[in-house]
Design an enzyme around this catalytic site. Structure first.
Site, PDB file in Angstrom:
ATOM      1  N   LYS A  13      21.486  83.426  33.299  1.00  0.00           N
ATOM      2  CA  LYS A  13      21.475  83.781  31.871  1.00  0.00           C
ATOM      3  C   LYS A  13      20.917  82.564  31.377  1.00  0.00           C
ATOM      4  CE  LYS A  13      25.869  84.616  31.331  1.00  0.00           C
ATOM      5  NZ  LYS A  13      26.214  84.706  32.500  1.00  0.00           N
ATOM      6  N   ARG A  88      32.294  88.125  25.488  1.00  0.00           N
ATOM      7  CA  ARG A  88      32.870  87.996  26.693  1.00  0.00           C
ATOM      8  C   ARG A  88      33.758  88.817  26.936  1.00  0.00           C
ATOM      9  NH1 ARG A  88      30.479  82.664  29.194  1.00  0.00           N
ATOM     10  NH2 ARG A  88      30.927  82.519  31.122  1.00  0.00           N
ATOM     11  N   ARG A 127      24.249  75.354  42.079  1.00  0.00           N
ATOM     12  CA  ARG A 127      23.741  74.796  40.815  1.00  0.00           C
ATOM     13  C   ARG A 127      23.933  73.214  40.486  1.00  0.00           C
ATOM     14  NH1 ARG A 127      25.523  78.335  35.701  1.00  0.00           N
ATOM     15  NH2 ARG A 127      27.347  77.803  36.291  1.00  0.00           N
ATOM     16  N   ARG A 160      29.113  70.965  38.002  1.00  0.00           N
ATOM     17  CA  ARG A 160      30.091  71.376  36.920  1.00  0.00           C
ATOM     18  C   ARG A 160      31.256  71.472  37.779  1.00  0.00           C
ATOM     19  NH1 ARG A 160      27.689  76.296  33.292  1.00  0.00           N
ATOM     20  NH2 ARG A 160      29.964  77.012  33.610  1.00  0.00           N
ATOM     21  N   ARG A 171      36.313  82.918  38.426  1.00  0.00           N
ATOM     22  CA  ARG A 171      35.520  82.988  37.407  1.00  0.00           C
ATOM     23  C   ARG A 171      34.800  84.381  37.517  1.00  0.00           C
ATOM     24  NH1 ARG A 171      31.193  78.631  37.708  1.00  0.00           N
ATOM     25  NH2 ARG A 171      30.408  79.332  35.405  1.00  0.00           N
TER      26      ARG A 171
HETATM   27  P1  AMP Z   1      29.195  79.356  30.810  1.00  0.00           P
HETATM   28  O1  AMP Z   1      28.546  78.288  31.025  1.00  0.00           O
HETATM   29  O2  AMP Z   1      29.023  80.605  29.977  1.00  0.00           O
HETATM   30  O3  AMP Z   1      29.560  79.924  32.341  1.00  0.00           O
HETATM   31  O4  AMP Z   1      30.846  79.185  30.371  1.00  0.00           O
HETATM   32  C1  AMP Z   1      31.527  78.095  30.919  1.00  0.00           C
HETATM   33  C2  AMP Z   1      33.046  78.166  30.737  1.00  0.00           C
HETATM   34  O5  AMP Z   1      33.199  78.147  29.194  1.00  0.00           O
HETATM   35  C3  AMP Z   1      33.577  79.658  30.884  1.00  0.00           C
HETATM   36  O6  AMP Z   1      34.058  79.807  32.093  1.00  0.00           O
HETATM   37  C4  AMP Z   1      34.598  79.810  29.701  1.00  0.00           C
HETATM   38  O7  AMP Z   1      35.915  78.991  30.132  1.00  0.00           O
HETATM   39  C5  AMP Z   1      34.139  79.209  28.480  1.00  0.00           C
HETATM   40  N1  AMP Z   1      33.224  80.119  27.663  1.00  0.00           N
HETATM   41  C6  AMP Z   1      31.971  80.171  27.577  1.00  0.00           C
HETATM   42  N2  AMP Z   1      31.768  81.235  26.470  1.00  0.00           N
HETATM   43  C7  AMP Z   1      32.910  81.922  26.318  1.00  0.00           C
HETATM   44  C8  AMP Z   1      33.314  82.815  25.741  1.00  0.00           C
HETATM   45  N3  AMP Z   1      32.490  83.596  24.735  1.00  0.00           N
HETATM   46  N4  AMP Z   1      34.473  83.046  25.564  1.00  0.00           N
HETATM   47  C9  AMP Z   1      35.465  82.803  26.073  1.00  0.00           C
HETATM   48  N5  AMP Z   1      35.313  81.510  27.025  1.00  0.00           N
HETATM   49  C10 AMP Z   1      33.971  81.027  27.173  1.00  0.00           C
END
Ligand code: AMP
Length: 215
Positions: A13, A88, A127, A160, A171
Site C-alpha cells: 500500500k 482498519r 522490507r 521495523r 499482524r
Molecule cells: P502500518 O504501517 O499501516 O502497517 O501500521 C503499523 C501499525 O500501526 C499497525 O500494526 C497498528 O499497530 C498501527 N496502525 C496503523 N493504522 C492503524 C489504524 N487505522 N488503526 C489501528 N492501528 C493502526
C-alpha cells in the site's frame, strides 16, 4: 479524488501510494506513518500507541479517528486524499462515513489489494525503511543502490520492529479478523475493486490501480 487502499500488511500500500500521489496530486494519509512519527517524537499519542504497534496489534480506534479527521481537514486535502492503512476496523469505517457526511465529502473508490500469504511474508521480512525520510525498500524486490542506505537521501535503512517474523504472523491474523470484514463492507456499498498484486512489477500494479481510480 478520495480513495482508500485496503489490503493486508505487506500488500504494498505504501509503495503504490507513493506513486499514486504524483499521478493524482493528492496527499497520502498513512495512519501507520503518522503513528511511527509520533513514536519517534515521543508524543503522548506515540507513548500510548507504541506497545500495540510493537506487538502487531491495532491501536484503539479512539486514538486514530480524531487524528484522521484533523488530517483530512488540512489545506492540502482540498482536492482529495488517499487513505493508506485506514480504516482498519468496521468501527473506523463507520466513523469515516460520519466524517465524510459531516464534511460533505464522498468516497470515489476502494482498492482491495490481494496478495498470497507466502508473498506477504517475504515482502514483510525483506522490507527496510529509511530512518530519515521514511522511504520504502525491500532487500529481495526493491533493494537500495547502496547496502543499507536510502537512494533518495542517504539515510540509514532499518527493519521495523513489527516486521520481525514473530510479529508478522500476528499482524496477518489481526488483518484477517479485524480488517478483512471491510472488503464485504465496501463491496456492499458498491465502490470496491479487487486488484491482484502477488505478481507483476510495481509499475504494472500502479497502472492497474490508476486505471480503476480514473474511471
Ligand atoms: P502500518 O504501517 O499501516 O502497517 O501500521 C503499523 C501499525 O500501526 C499497525 O500494526 C497498528 O499497530 C498501527 N496502525 C496503523 N493504522 C492503524 C489504524 N487505522 N488503526 C489501528 N492501528 C493502526
Amino acid at each position: 479524488m478520495i480513495a482508500i487502499l485496503l489490503g493486508p500488511p505487506g500488500a504494498g500500500k505504501g509503495t503504490y501510494s507513493a506513486k499514486l500521489v504524483n499521478t493524482f496530486r493528492i496527499p497520502q494519509i498513512s495512519t501507520g506513518d503518522i503513528l511511527r512519527a509520533n513514536v519517534k517524537e515521543g508524543t503522548e499519542l506515540g507513548k500510548k500507541a507504541k506497545d500495540y504497534m510493537d506487538k502487531g496489534l491495532l491501536v484503539p480506534d479512539e486514538l486514530i479517528v480524531d487524528l484522521v479527521e484533523d488530517r483530512i481537514k488540512a489545506d492540502d486535502c482540498k482536492n482529495g486524499f488517499l487513505l493508506d492503512g485506514f480504516p482498519r476496523t468496521v468501527e473506523q469505517a463507520d466513523a469515516l462515513g460520519g466524517i465524510f457526511k459531516k464534511n460533505k465529502l464522498s468516497l470515489d473508490g476502494v482498492i482491495n489489494i490481494i496478495v498470497d500469504r507466502d508473498v506477504l511474508f517475504k515482502r514483510l521480512t525483506g522490507r527496510r525503511m529509511c530512518k530519515a525520510c521514511g522511504g520504502n525498500y525491500n532487500i529481495y524486490t526493491l533493494p537500495p543502490k547502496a547496502d543499507g542506505k536510502c537512494d533518495r537521501c542517504g539515510g540509514e535503512l532499518y527493519q521495523r520492529n513489527d516486521d520481525k517474523p514473530e510479529t508478522i504472523e500476528n499482524r496477518l491474523n489481526v488483518y484477517e479478523k479485524q480488517t478483512a470484514p471491510l472488503i464485504a463492507y465496501y463491496k456492499k456499498q458498491g465502490n470496491l475493486t479487487d486488484i491482484t498484486a502477488s505478481e507483476g512489477s510495481i509499475d504494472d500494479i500502479v497502472r492497474n490501480i490508476t486505471a480503476v481510480l480514473k474511471k
